[in-house]
Design an enzyme around this catalytic site. Structure first.
Site, PDB file in Angstrom:
ATOM      1  N   ARG A   1       6.074 -13.644  33.969  1.00 39.82           N
ATOM      2  CA  ARG A   1       6.511 -13.896  35.350  1.00 39.82           C
ATOM      3  C   ARG A   1       6.787 -12.593  36.083  1.00 39.82           C
ATOM      4  O   ARG A   1       6.474 -12.454  37.265  1.00 39.82           O
ATOM      5  CB  ARG A   1       7.749 -14.793  35.357  1.00 39.82           C
ATOM      6  CG  ARG A   1       7.410 -16.257  35.111  1.00 39.82           C
ATOM      7  CD  ARG A   1       8.593 -17.041  34.626  1.00 39.82           C
ATOM      8  NE  ARG A   1       9.676 -17.101  35.586  1.00 39.82           N
ATOM      9  CZ  ARG A   1      10.960 -17.265  35.246  1.00 39.82           C
ATOM     10  NH1 ARG A   1      11.313 -17.375  33.978  1.00 39.82           N
ATOM     11  NH2 ARG A   1      11.872 -17.317  36.169  1.00 39.82           N
TER      12      ARG A   1
ATOM     13  N   ARG B   1      15.558 -23.387  31.029  1.00 36.23           N
ATOM     14  CA  ARG B   1      14.270 -23.708  31.643  1.00 36.23           C
ATOM     15  C   ARG B   1      13.134 -23.320  30.711  1.00 36.23           C
ATOM     16  O   ARG B   1      13.187 -22.293  30.042  1.00 36.23           O
ATOM     17  CB  ARG B   1      14.121 -22.944  32.970  1.00 36.23           C
ATOM     18  CG  ARG B   1      14.613 -23.729  34.153  1.00 36.23           C
ATOM     19  CD  ARG B   1      14.721 -22.887  35.382  1.00 36.23           C
ATOM     20  NE  ARG B   1      13.524 -22.088  35.652  1.00 36.23           N
ATOM     21  CZ  ARG B   1      13.375 -21.353  36.755  1.00 36.23           C
ATOM     22  NH1 ARG B   1      14.335 -21.329  37.668  1.00 36.23           N
ATOM     23  NH2 ARG B   1      12.286 -20.650  36.950  1.00 36.23           N
TER      24      ARG B   1
ATOM     25  N   ARG C   1       4.954 -16.369  48.117  1.00 37.13           N
ATOM     26  CA  ARG C   1       4.833 -15.560  46.916  1.00 37.13           C
ATOM     27  C   ARG C   1       3.502 -14.814  46.853  1.00 37.13           C
ATOM     28  O   ARG C   1       3.264 -14.061  45.911  1.00 37.13           O
ATOM     29  CB  ARG C   1       4.908 -16.473  45.699  1.00 37.13           C
ATOM     30  CG  ARG C   1       6.178 -16.339  44.897  1.00 37.13           C
ATOM     31  CD  ARG C   1       6.151 -17.467  43.877  1.00 37.13           C
ATOM     32  NE  ARG C   1       6.916 -17.173  42.710  1.00 37.13           N
ATOM     33  CZ  ARG C   1       8.163 -17.622  42.519  1.00 37.13           C
ATOM     34  NH1 ARG C   1       8.781 -18.302  43.435  1.00 37.13           N
ATOM     35  NH2 ARG C   1       8.770 -17.355  41.392  1.00 37.13           N
TER      36      ARG C   1
ATOM     37  N   ARG D   1      20.086 -17.448  31.270  1.00 39.88           N
ATOM     38  CA  ARG D   1      20.273 -18.494  32.286  1.00 39.88           C
ATOM     39  C   ARG D   1      20.285 -19.896  31.675  1.00 39.88           C
ATOM     40  O   ARG D   1      19.483 -20.223  30.816  1.00 39.88           O
ATOM     41  CB  ARG D   1      19.138 -18.398  33.308  1.00 39.88           C
ATOM     42  CG  ARG D   1      19.142 -19.545  34.304  1.00 39.88           C
ATOM     43  CD  ARG D   1      18.462 -19.190  35.571  1.00 39.88           C
ATOM     44  NE  ARG D   1      17.013 -19.084  35.428  1.00 39.88           N
ATOM     45  CZ  ARG D   1      16.223 -18.725  36.435  1.00 39.88           C
ATOM     46  NH1 ARG D   1      16.739 -18.398  37.593  1.00 39.88           N
ATOM     47  NH2 ARG D   1      14.929 -18.661  36.247  1.00 39.88           N
TER      48      ARG D   1
ATOM     49  N   LYS E   1      17.751 -15.124  43.552  1.00 43.81           N
ATOM     50  CA  LYS E   1      17.433 -15.871  44.776  1.00 43.81           C
ATOM     51  C   LYS E   1      18.192 -17.201  44.852  1.00 43.81           C
ATOM     52  O   LYS E   1      18.816 -17.501  45.863  1.00 43.81           O
ATOM     53  CB  LYS E   1      15.921 -16.121  44.882  1.00 43.81           C
ATOM     54  CG  LYS E   1      15.096 -14.838  44.941  1.00 43.81           C
ATOM     55  CD  LYS E   1      13.610 -15.121  45.145  1.00 43.81           C
ATOM     56  CE  LYS E   1      12.953 -15.843  43.984  1.00 43.81           C
ATOM     57  NZ  LYS E   1      12.832 -15.061  42.736  1.00 43.81           N
TER      58      LYS E   1
HETATM   59  P1  ADP Z   1      11.708 -17.545  39.572  1.00 37.18           P
HETATM   60  O1  ADP Z   1      11.703 -16.870  40.903  1.00 37.18           O
HETATM   61  O2  ADP Z   1      12.905 -17.206  38.761  1.00 37.18           O
HETATM   62  O3  ADP Z   1      10.437 -17.381  38.812  1.00 37.18           O
HETATM   63  P2  ADP Z   1      11.295 -20.194  40.761  1.00 37.18           P
HETATM   64  O4  ADP Z   1      12.136 -21.399  40.485  1.00 37.18           O
HETATM   65  O5  ADP Z   1      11.257 -19.672  42.137  1.00 37.18           O
HETATM   66  O6  ADP Z   1      11.863 -19.118  39.743  1.00 37.18           O
HETATM   67  O7  ADP Z   1       9.790 -20.493  40.306  1.00 37.18           O
HETATM   68  C1  ADP Z   1       9.466 -21.061  39.064  1.00 37.18           C
HETATM   69  C2  ADP Z   1       7.953 -21.284  38.939  1.00 37.18           C
HETATM   70  O8  ADP Z   1       7.529 -22.223  39.938  1.00 37.18           O
HETATM   71  C3  ADP Z   1       7.089 -20.056  39.194  1.00 37.18           C
HETATM   72  O9  ADP Z   1       6.928 -19.288  38.012  1.00 37.18           O
HETATM   73  C4  ADP Z   1       5.769 -20.699  39.645  1.00 37.18           C
HETATM   74  O10 ADP Z   1       5.047 -21.218  38.554  1.00 37.18           O
HETATM   75  C5  ADP Z   1       6.255 -21.863  40.459  1.00 37.18           C
HETATM   76  N1  ADP Z   1       6.411 -21.518  41.905  1.00 37.18           N
HETATM   77  C6  ADP Z   1       7.577 -21.537  42.618  1.00 37.18           C
HETATM   78  N2  ADP Z   1       7.364 -21.176  43.895  1.00 37.18           N
HETATM   79  C7  ADP Z   1       6.033 -20.915  44.004  1.00 37.18           C
HETATM   80  C8  ADP Z   1       5.195 -20.477  45.064  1.00 37.18           C
HETATM   81  N3  ADP Z   1       5.660 -20.239  46.301  1.00 37.18           N
HETATM   82  N4  ADP Z   1       3.866 -20.302  44.795  1.00 37.18           N
HETATM   83  C9  ADP Z   1       3.369 -20.545  43.586  1.00 37.18           C
HETATM   84  N5  ADP Z   1       4.111 -20.942  42.539  1.00 37.18           N
HETATM   85  C10 ADP Z   1       5.425 -21.139  42.732  1.00 37.18           C
END
Ligand code: ADP
Ligand code: ZN
Length: 218
Positions: free
Chosen positions: A172, A161, A89, A128, A14
């Protein structure tokens, strides 16, 4: 206001795809993950609430996310074009987004589902690396920096990260299956879902998405 969403499992690409789209389109990139990481780094109240959830690979509560997104949209121009990455999400977040857009007389134009096999998701996440200074993304095998551990763009240090450790990655992926995957049928029913193969080189996926979004503007 035009709106697109990038939907997909962790590691589906993404963030990388969003970068490619942003550089050749009018879309403003709204990444809740990036916004949360910034809040954690800055130690804001939102960051303090979010940190523990993120470390475990769990979702941050919907209310926190909603406040963050609304604040972000209030800052931008009302007729701007937005690209959401990592949001919504959950079905609850998707309903909240519908309400936010309705207030702005806008709607979701397309939801791109980035599709990649599980083994690829895992290898992308474990390899990553991210620049501590400018946020540029790398991969130890697929997109290595010219000099190990150093950002090509700004010379900053690269780091892994906290949630890219193997056990957190598996959690995740599990959270995605349990809480996010249902959005696929949610948006499919609305007639806005577009599946794209995200196992290819990134420029191919970006080009395919741009073809669809350019057709939207005419
Ligand atoms: P990835 O899609 O690789 O997990 P992101 O950077 O999108 O990476 O998200 C990292 C973390 O941030 C998620 O595991 C969650 O804890 C939090 N997060 C991000 N976006 C949301 C969301 N829309 N709702 C809830 N938690 C979120
Ligand atoms: Zn950098």
């Amino acid at each position: 206001m035009r709106t697109i969403i990038l939907l997909g499992a962790p590691g589906a690409g993404k963030g990388t795809i969003a970068e490619g789209i942003r550089s050749s389109s009018p879309f403003v990139h709204v990444s809740t993950g990036d916004m949360l990481r910034e809040a954690v780094k800055a130690g804001t109240p939102v960051g303090q609430k979010a940190e523990a959830f993120m470390k475990r690979g769990e979702l941050v509560p919907d209310g926190v996310i909603l406040a963050l997104v609304e604040e972000r949209l209030d800052k931008g121009s009302r007729d701007g074009a937005y690209m959401f990455d990592g949001f919504p999400r959950t079905i609850e977040q998707a309903r909240m987004l519908d309400a936010i857009l309705e207030k702005r007389a806008a709607r979701i134009d397309r939801v791109f589902l980035l599709d990649a096999p599980r083994e690829l998701l895992i290898s992308r996440l474990t390899g990553r690396r991210v620049c501590r200074k400018c946020g540029q993304g790398y991969h130890v095998v697929n997109i290595p920096p010219r000099k190990e551990g150093i950002c090509d763009v700004c010379g900053g240090d690269l780091y892994q990260r906290a949630d890219d450790q193997e056990s957190t990655i598996l959690n995740r992926l599990d959270v995605y299956t349990r809480q996010t995957e249902s959005l696929i049928s949610f948006y499919d029913k609305k007639g806005v879902l577009v599946r794209v193969d995200s196992a290819r080189p990134r420029q191919d996926t970006v080009a395919e998405i741009l073809r669809v979004t350019e057709a939207l503007t005419v």
